[in-house]
Design an enzyme around this catalytic site. Structure first.
Site, PDB file in Angstrom:
ATOM      1  N   HIS A   6      -9.850   1.143   5.089  1.00  0.00           N
ATOM      2  CA  HIS A   6      -8.524   1.340   5.684  1.00  0.00           C
ATOM      3  C   HIS A   6      -8.619   2.326   6.853  1.00  0.00           C
ATOM      4  O   HIS A   6      -9.377   3.293   6.797  1.00  0.00           O
ATOM      5  CB  HIS A   6      -7.525   1.857   4.631  1.00  0.00           C
ATOM      6  CG  HIS A   6      -6.119   1.835   5.149  1.00  0.00           C
ATOM      7  ND1 HIS A   6      -5.604   2.851   5.908  1.00  0.00           N
ATOM      8  CD2 HIS A   6      -5.143   0.900   5.057  1.00  0.00           C
ATOM      9  CE1 HIS A   6      -4.365   2.541   6.256  1.00  0.00           C
ATOM     10  NE2 HIS A   6      -4.061   1.362   5.745  1.00  0.00           N
ATOM     11  N   GLU A  54      -6.800   4.689   7.871  1.00  0.00           N
ATOM     12  CA  GLU A  54      -6.550   6.113   7.608  1.00  0.00           C
ATOM     13  C   GLU A  54      -7.787   6.774   7.007  1.00  0.00           C
ATOM     14  O   GLU A  54      -8.055   7.950   7.245  1.00  0.00           O
ATOM     15  CB  GLU A  54      -5.312   6.271   6.718  1.00  0.00           C
ATOM     16  CG  GLU A  54      -4.039   6.058   7.543  1.00  0.00           C
ATOM     17  CD  GLU A  54      -2.882   5.437   6.789  1.00  0.00           C
ATOM     18  OE1 GLU A  54      -2.894   5.427   5.549  1.00  0.00           O
ATOM     19  OE2 GLU A  54      -1.963   4.932   7.464  1.00  0.00           O
ATOM     20  N   LYS A  74       0.024   4.317  -0.165  1.00  0.00           N
ATOM     21  CA  LYS A  74      -0.571   5.497   0.501  1.00  0.00           C
ATOM     22  C   LYS A  74      -0.291   6.742  -0.346  1.00  0.00           C
ATOM     23  O   LYS A  74      -0.437   6.682  -1.564  1.00  0.00           O
ATOM     24  CB  LYS A  74      -0.068   5.611   1.939  1.00  0.00           C
ATOM     25  CG  LYS A  74      -0.264   4.315   2.717  1.00  0.00           C
ATOM     26  CD  LYS A  74       0.002   4.435   4.188  1.00  0.00           C
ATOM     27  CE  LYS A  74      -0.244   3.091   4.860  1.00  0.00           C
ATOM     28  NZ  LYS A  74      -0.144   3.136   6.311  1.00  0.00           N
ATOM     29  N   GLU A  80      -5.795  -4.858  10.759  1.00  0.00           N
ATOM     30  CA  GLU A  80      -4.729  -3.884  10.974  1.00  0.00           C
ATOM     31  C   GLU A  80      -5.039  -3.065  12.225  1.00  0.00           C
ATOM     32  O   GLU A  80      -5.808  -2.099  12.169  1.00  0.00           O
ATOM     33  CB  GLU A  80      -4.647  -2.929   9.776  1.00  0.00           C
ATOM     34  CG  GLU A  80      -4.386  -3.625   8.465  1.00  0.00           C
ATOM     35  CD  GLU A  80      -3.841  -2.645   7.439  1.00  0.00           C
ATOM     36  OE1 GLU A  80      -2.699  -2.839   7.015  1.00  0.00           O
ATOM     37  OE2 GLU A  80      -4.535  -1.680   7.080  1.00  0.00           O
ATOM     38  N   GLY A  84       2.059   2.192  10.842  1.00  0.00           N
ATOM     39  CA  GLY A  84       3.010   3.291  10.648  1.00  0.00           C
ATOM     40  C   GLY A  84       3.715   3.722  11.922  1.00  0.00           C
ATOM     41  O   GLY A  84       4.358   4.757  11.977  1.00  0.00           O
ATOM     42  N   ASN A 139       0.855  -1.185   0.000  1.00  0.00           N
ATOM     43  CA  ASN A 139       0.000   0.000   0.000  1.00  0.00           C
ATOM     44  C   ASN A 139       0.899   1.246   0.000  1.00  0.00           C
ATOM     45  O   ASN A 139       1.532   1.560   1.000  1.00  0.00           O
ATOM     46  CB  ASN A 139      -0.888  -0.038   1.257  1.00  0.00           C
ATOM     47  CG  ASN A 139      -1.764   1.188   1.394  1.00  0.00           C
ATOM     48  OD1 ASN A 139      -1.834   2.029   0.495  1.00  0.00           O
ATOM     49  ND2 ASN A 139      -2.438   1.294   2.524  1.00  0.00           N
ATOM     50  N   SER A 156       3.016  -2.197  10.569  1.00  0.00           N
ATOM     51  CA  SER A 156       4.470  -2.243  10.773  1.00  0.00           C
ATOM     52  C   SER A 156       5.107  -3.583  10.408  1.00  0.00           C
ATOM     53  O   SER A 156       6.056  -4.033  11.051  1.00  0.00           O
ATOM     54  CB  SER A 156       4.827  -1.836  12.202  1.00  0.00           C
ATOM     55  OG  SER A 156       4.408  -0.501  12.441  1.00  0.00           O
TER      56      SER A 156
HETATM   57  P1  PGA Z   1       2.435   0.220   7.801  1.00  0.00           P
HETATM   58  O1  PGA Z   1       0.985   0.413   7.148  1.00  0.00           O
HETATM   59  O2  PGA Z   1       3.007  -1.017   7.210  1.00  0.00           O
HETATM   60  O3  PGA Z   1       3.182   1.462   7.429  1.00  0.00           O
HETATM   61  O4  PGA Z   1       2.212   0.089   9.275  1.00  0.00           O
HETATM   62  C1  PGA Z   1       0.124  -0.677   6.964  1.00  0.00           C
HETATM   63  C2  PGA Z   1      -1.151  -0.202   6.323  1.00  0.00           C
HETATM   64  O5  PGA Z   1      -1.614   0.895   6.664  1.00  0.00           O
HETATM   65  O6  PGA Z   1      -1.731  -0.891   5.465  1.00  0.00           O
END
Ligand code: PGA
Length: 238
Positions: free
Chosen positions: A92, A94, A10, A161, A167, A8, A197
């Site tokens: 997601h 976010e 982003k 998640e 993140g 992803n 992560s």
């Molecule tokens: P990350 O994000 O690997 O940076 O923690 C995972 C995600 O948001 O899908």
């Protein structure tokens, strides 16, 4: 069992850097004979019909549940179809917590893209304050994130998640992933990815967790060498 890995991007990468990334990934997958499912979610501006030899599935991080129309700043089905995109991320964290998408809007989006026959990677996960309340609170929170979602849809892939692990560099422990995945699988049995992560240093132990069918990777997927390192681990840990 083969694992599903998804990158992803982003709000990272450009058209040019996405193209270079896809080329490098394709070369790696060809050379290593990689055959398992790999998804890539570039930003909307970098969506494209990439000419690859290996099976790299390009998906949309987001789209509005409409063919076309007046939804300033959004893209719809028409813009995805131009590039043959039929995979989308929905729910997601976010989008839920930063952009402010409600469960009812997410459910509407899910129903609409299901109607279009899209493969949907549907994300769920609890914030820290819910995790701190214990596993029963987490279970109830996750159940609510299935409100309005047809979990019998055959093209559904789930991603667990935990918000506090995205993140942040804080990964859930294998035990906690195993316990939560088992709970989710009681609710609905679909391929279930873990995200939060995931990186080259921990992907081996994460993919080894019973009930973990793959990983949705943000930060550590943005460098192609880091992503291919994780594909290599997935390939050898089968
Ligand atoms: P990350 O994000 O690997 O940076 O923690 C995972 C995600 O948001 O899908």
């Amino acid at each position: 069992m083969s694992k599903i890995l998804a990158a992803n991007f982003k709000t990272n990468h450009t058209r040019a850097s996405t193209r270079a990334y896809v080329e490098a990934l394709d070369t790696f997958m060809e050379a290593s004979g990689y055959r398992d499912e790999v998804y890539l979610f570039p930003p909307a501006t970098a969506l494209n019909r990439f000419e690859t030899t290996s099976d790299i599935r390009i998906g949309a991080q987001n789209a509005y549940p409409i063919e076309n129309g007046s939804f300033t700043g959004e893209i719809g089905l028409e813009q995805l179809q131009e590039f043959g995109i039929d995979t989308i991320l929905i729910g997601h964290s976010e989008r839920r917590h930063i952009i402010g998408e409600s469960q009812s809007f997410i459910a509407q989006k899910y129903a609409w893209f299901k109607e279009q026959g899209f493969r949907i990677i549907y994300c769920i996960g609890e914030p820290l304050e819910v995790r701190e309340m214990g596993s029963e609170a987490v279970r109830r929170y996750l159940i609510d994130q299935f409100e309005g979602i047809d979990t019998s849809y055959e093209k559904l892939i789930l991603a667990y998640e935990p918000v506090w692990a995205i993140g942040t560099g804080k990964t859930a422990t294998p035990d906690l992933i195993e316990e939560t995945h088992a709970e989710i699988k009681k609710m609905t049995d679909h391929p279930l990815l873990y995200g939060g992560s995931v990186k080259p240093q921990n992907i081996g132990e994460i993919l080894a967790v019973p009930g973990c069918d793959g990983a949705l990777i943000g930060t550590a997927s943005w460098e192609v060498s880091s992503f291919t390192e994780m594909l290599r681990t997935a390939q050898t840990s089968k």
